[in-house]
Scaffold this motif. Structure first.
Motif, PDB file in Angstrom:
ATOM      1  N   SER A 257       6.722  54.262 -55.417  1.00  0.00           N
ATOM      2  CA  SER A 257       5.882  53.203 -55.983  1.00  0.00           C
ATOM      3  C   SER A 257       4.504  53.778 -56.298  1.00  0.00           C
ATOM      4  O   SER A 257       4.228  54.948 -56.001  1.00  0.00           O
ATOM      5  CB  SER A 257       5.744  52.051 -54.983  1.00  0.00           C
ATOM      6  OG  SER A 257       4.969  52.459 -53.870  1.00  0.00           O
ATOM      7  N   ALA A 258       3.641  52.954 -56.838  1.00  0.00           N
ATOM      8  CA  ALA A 258       2.288  53.393 -57.179  1.00  0.00           C
ATOM      9  C   ALA A 258       1.461  53.740 -55.939  1.00  0.00           C
ATOM     10  O   ALA A 258       0.447  54.426 -56.042  1.00  0.00           O
ATOM     11  CB  ALA A 258       1.576  52.323 -57.995  1.00  0.00           C
ATOM     12  N   SER A 259       1.891  53.304 -54.770  1.00  0.00           N
ATOM     13  CA  SER A 259       1.152  53.603 -53.535  1.00  0.00           C
ATOM     14  C   SER A 259       1.762  54.769 -52.745  1.00  0.00           C
ATOM     15  O   SER A 259       1.355  55.034 -51.619  1.00  0.00           O
ATOM     16  CB  SER A 259       1.088  52.360 -52.645  1.00  0.00           C
ATOM     17  OG  SER A 259       2.394  51.960 -52.268  1.00  0.00           O
TER      18      SER A 259
ATOM     19  N   THR B 171       2.554  58.617 -51.496  1.00  0.00           N
ATOM     20  CA  THR B 171       1.657  59.739 -51.224  1.00  0.00           C
ATOM     21  C   THR B 171       2.447  61.037 -51.074  1.00  0.00           C
ATOM     22  O   THR B 171       3.636  61.024 -50.753  1.00  0.00           O
ATOM     23  CB  THR B 171       0.840  59.512 -49.936  1.00  0.00           C
ATOM     24  OG1 THR B 171       1.744  59.366 -48.839  1.00  0.00           O
ATOM     25  CG2 THR B 171      -0.059  58.298 -50.048  1.00  0.00           C
TER      26      THR B 171
ATOM     27  N   SER C 230      -2.081  63.584 -52.742  1.00  0.00           N
ATOM     28  CA  SER C 230      -1.941  62.916 -54.027  1.00  0.00           C
ATOM     29  C   SER C 230      -1.339  61.547 -53.772  1.00  0.00           C
ATOM     30  O   SER C 230      -0.605  61.353 -52.804  1.00  0.00           O
ATOM     31  CB  SER C 230      -1.015  63.745 -54.930  1.00  0.00           C
ATOM     32  OG  SER C 230      -0.761  63.080 -56.145  1.00  0.00           O
ATOM     33  N   SER C 231      -1.650  60.591 -54.639  1.00  0.00           N
ATOM     34  CA  SER C 231      -1.030  59.279 -54.522  1.00  0.00           C
ATOM     35  C   SER C 231      -0.674  58.761 -55.907  1.00  0.00           C
ATOM     36  O   SER C 231      -1.284  59.140 -56.901  1.00  0.00           O
ATOM     37  CB  SER C 231      -1.958  58.296 -53.800  1.00  0.00           C
ATOM     38  OG  SER C 231      -3.148  58.120 -54.530  1.00  0.00           O
ATOM     39  N   GLY C 232       0.344  57.913 -55.944  1.00  0.00           N
ATOM     40  CA  GLY C 232       0.796  57.339 -57.202  1.00  0.00           C
ATOM     41  C   GLY C 232       2.292  57.472 -57.372  1.00  0.00           C
ATOM     42  O   GLY C 232       3.014  57.844 -56.453  1.00  0.00           O
ATOM     43  N   LYS C 233       2.755  57.164 -58.564  1.00  0.00           N
ATOM     44  CA  LYS C 233       4.183  57.228 -58.877  1.00  0.00           C
ATOM     45  C   LYS C 233       4.630  58.666 -59.150  1.00  0.00           C
ATOM     46  O   LYS C 233       5.695  59.092 -58.743  1.00  0.00           O
ATOM     47  CB  LYS C 233       4.474  56.328 -60.085  1.00  0.00           C
ATOM     48  CG  LYS C 233       5.899  56.266 -60.501  1.00  0.00           C
ATOM     49  CD  LYS C 233       6.711  55.374 -59.626  1.00  0.00           C
ATOM     50  CE  LYS C 233       8.103  55.224 -60.228  1.00  0.00           C
ATOM     51  NZ  LYS C 233       9.103  54.947 -59.254  1.00  0.00           N
ATOM     52  N   TYR C 234       3.800  59.427 -59.870  1.00  0.00           N
ATOM     53  CA  TYR C 234       4.079  60.830 -60.149  1.00  0.00           C
ATOM     54  C   TYR C 234       3.078  61.654 -59.359  1.00  0.00           C
ATOM     55  O   TYR C 234       1.879  61.597 -59.607  1.00  0.00           O
ATOM     56  CB  TYR C 234       3.987  61.120 -61.653  1.00  0.00           C
ATOM     57  CG  TYR C 234       4.944  60.271 -62.431  1.00  0.00           C
ATOM     58  CD1 TYR C 234       6.309  60.528 -62.409  1.00  0.00           C
ATOM     59  CD2 TYR C 234       4.487  59.175 -63.154  1.00  0.00           C
ATOM     60  CE1 TYR C 234       7.194  59.736 -63.100  1.00  0.00           C
ATOM     61  CE2 TYR C 234       5.371  58.372 -63.857  1.00  0.00           C
ATOM     62  CZ  TYR C 234       6.721  58.652 -63.827  1.00  0.00           C
ATOM     63  OH  TYR C 234       7.594  57.860 -64.502  1.00  0.00           O
ATOM     64  N   LEU C 235       3.570  62.431 -58.399  1.00  0.00           N
ATOM     65  CA  LEU C 235       2.710  63.075 -57.407  1.00  0.00           C
ATOM     66  C   LEU C 235       2.629  64.578 -57.610  1.00  0.00           C
ATOM     67  O   LEU C 235       3.643  65.235 -57.862  1.00  0.00           O
ATOM     68  CB  LEU C 235       3.254  62.784 -56.004  1.00  0.00           C
ATOM     69  CG  LEU C 235       3.382  61.306 -55.653  1.00  0.00           C
ATOM     70  CD1 LEU C 235       4.358  61.107 -54.511  1.00  0.00           C
ATOM     71  CD2 LEU C 235       2.027  60.753 -55.307  1.00  0.00           C
TER      72      LEU C 235
END
Length: 135
Positions: A101-103, A105, A122-127
Motif C-alpha cells: 500500500s502507499a504506507s 516501508t 523508503s515508504s510508498g507503493k514503489y520502494l
C-alpha cells in the motif's frame, strides 16, 4: 509488470552504478590513514519490507565490486556474510520492493561485525532504499 516500474528500477540501478563509480574513483591512492586500516570485518546486507510487501531487487558493493540479486520475493532478504578486506573504504547497498500500500516501508541495512551501522528507508507503493557505510 508495468512499464513505469521497469523504468524506475532501471533508473535506480543506473543511479546506483554511477554512485558506486563515483565512490570508487574518489579513493585515496596513497592509502595513508584512510579506509579500513584496522583489519578485516564481517558485513551482512539486509532488506526488510513491511508486511505484504515484496523485496524484488538488491545490489551491494564492496570497494569497486558489485553484486546484484533480482527476481526476489518475500519481505526480507539477506546477503551471505562477507569478509571485507583491510583497506576497503566504503560499502554500499540498495534494495527495491513492491509495497502492499502507499504506507508500505522498506529498510536497507548494513551490519558490520554483527552491529547495525547504516540504514536507509523508503515508504510508498514503489520502494527503493539505499545506504552506505564508510570505514
Amino acid at each position: 509488470m508495468n512499464l513505469k516500474l521497469i523504468f524506475k528500477r532501471t533508473f535506480m540501478l543506473l543511479l546506483a552504478t554511477m554512485f558506486l563509480g563515483l565512490v570508487s574513483s574518489c579513493s585515496d591512492d596513497d592509502n595513508t590513514g584512510s579506509g579500513n586500516s584496522g583489519g578485516t570485518h564481517k558485513v551482512v546486507f539486509k532488506a526488510v519490507a513491511s508486511e505484504g510487501s515484496n523485496v524484488t531487487f538488491t545490489i551491494y558493493s564492496v570497494g569497486n565490486q558489485s553484486t546484484s540479486a533480482s527476481s526476489l520475493s518475500g519481505t526480507t532478504w539477506s546477503s551471505p556474510e562477507i569478509t571485507i578486506p583491510a583497506g576497503t573504504q566504503t560499502v554500499y547497498f540498495t534494495a527495491s520492493a513492491d509495497g502492499a500500500s502507499a504506507s508500505s516501508t522498506l529498510k536497507a541495512q548494513i551490519y558490520v561485525d554483527g552491529e547495525l551501522k547504516a540504514e536507509g528507508t523508503s515508504s510508498g507503493k514503489y520502494l527503493s532504499a539505499d545506504t552506505l557505510y564508510d570505514f
